[in-house]
Design a protein around this motif. Sequence first.
Motif, PDB file in Angstrom:
ATOM      1  N   LYS A 213      -5.807 -16.114   0.319  1.00 41.01           N
ATOM      2  CA  LYS A 213      -4.369 -16.060  -0.477  1.00 41.01           C
ATOM      3  C   LYS A 213      -4.070 -17.638  -1.180  1.00 41.01           C
ATOM      4  CE  LYS A 213       1.089 -15.551   0.128  1.00 41.01           C
ATOM      5  NZ  LYS A 213       1.621 -15.127   1.100  1.00 41.01           N
TER       6      LYS A 213
ATOM      7  N   LEU B 293      -1.776 -11.646  -4.852  1.00 43.37           N
ATOM      8  CA  LEU B 293      -1.603 -12.762  -3.665  1.00 43.37           C
ATOM      9  C   LEU B 293      -1.214 -11.202  -2.675  1.00 43.37           C
ATOM     10  CD1 LEU B 293       0.015 -15.021  -5.176  1.00 43.37           C
ATOM     11  CD2 LEU B 293      -2.674 -15.221  -4.187  1.00 43.37           C
TER      12      LEU B 293
ATOM     13  N   SER C  62      -4.167 -10.720   0.228  1.00 38.74           N
ATOM     14  CA  SER C  62      -3.766 -10.905   1.401  1.00 38.74           C
ATOM     15  C   SER C  62      -3.891  -9.626   2.334  1.00 38.74           C
ATOM     16  CB  SER C  62      -2.015 -11.813   1.174  1.00 38.74           C
ATOM     17  OG  SER C  62      -2.057 -11.500   2.736  1.00 38.74           O
TER      18      SER C  62
END
Length: 219
Positions: A77, A94, A98
């Motif tokens: 991330k 993201l 993540s």
Amino acid sequence: SKHSFWPSPVAAEAASVALEEFDSWILGSALRELHSYFELFLNQVWNWSKAISLHGARLPSDYVLEDVAFRDISSVKTKLQKLASIVAVDDHWLKCISSMHFARNCLSHGAGYVRARDCTDGSDLCLEWTAMDVLLVDGLEEIPIDLAISSGHVVKSSGGAQVIAKKVLREKRFAVGERLLLANHELAEICTFYTGVSGLICNGLIDLMTKSGIPVKHA
């Protein structure tokens, strides 16, 4: 072979369990490798972006292009957030990637069983990715195309039905102590998701090259 690890014959129940474990191991290993190599790809993208920024510059003979500090960042991330200054990074990537990072940690360090440190949403590890659904639109009704075919759906709309593709968010939750398991088609969708993100990042690099005055030859 002189060595035998299984009784002969193998009981049907034991064989079924072994096949299930092997399938789980293959899928888990594939997800772990997919994410790990995506990290290596981001390292290369960062180095390429540095090379592009140096276009036309004079450098000493001992100049080192590889950015060790970026390579050593443990969070994907964070790497994507740094790349956002160079190529367009969607906030949704993201969140999804993540979640894959935590899943990778669960598979690599927790034997595939979710630990508290792996959780992304309260007491759950929530794995997210985007995929495409193919739907049959019959009036106000949207039916997955495979279900429409298998159920023998009869179109009710006088004007006929339409087949569409829709981008959707997939979500799969695993509680603490639960084993992280994926179906074959889910892993295939995740592979497609990573391919799509990688392609968009590469397009961003091409745009950066163009803006920097570097000729780009399109295949």
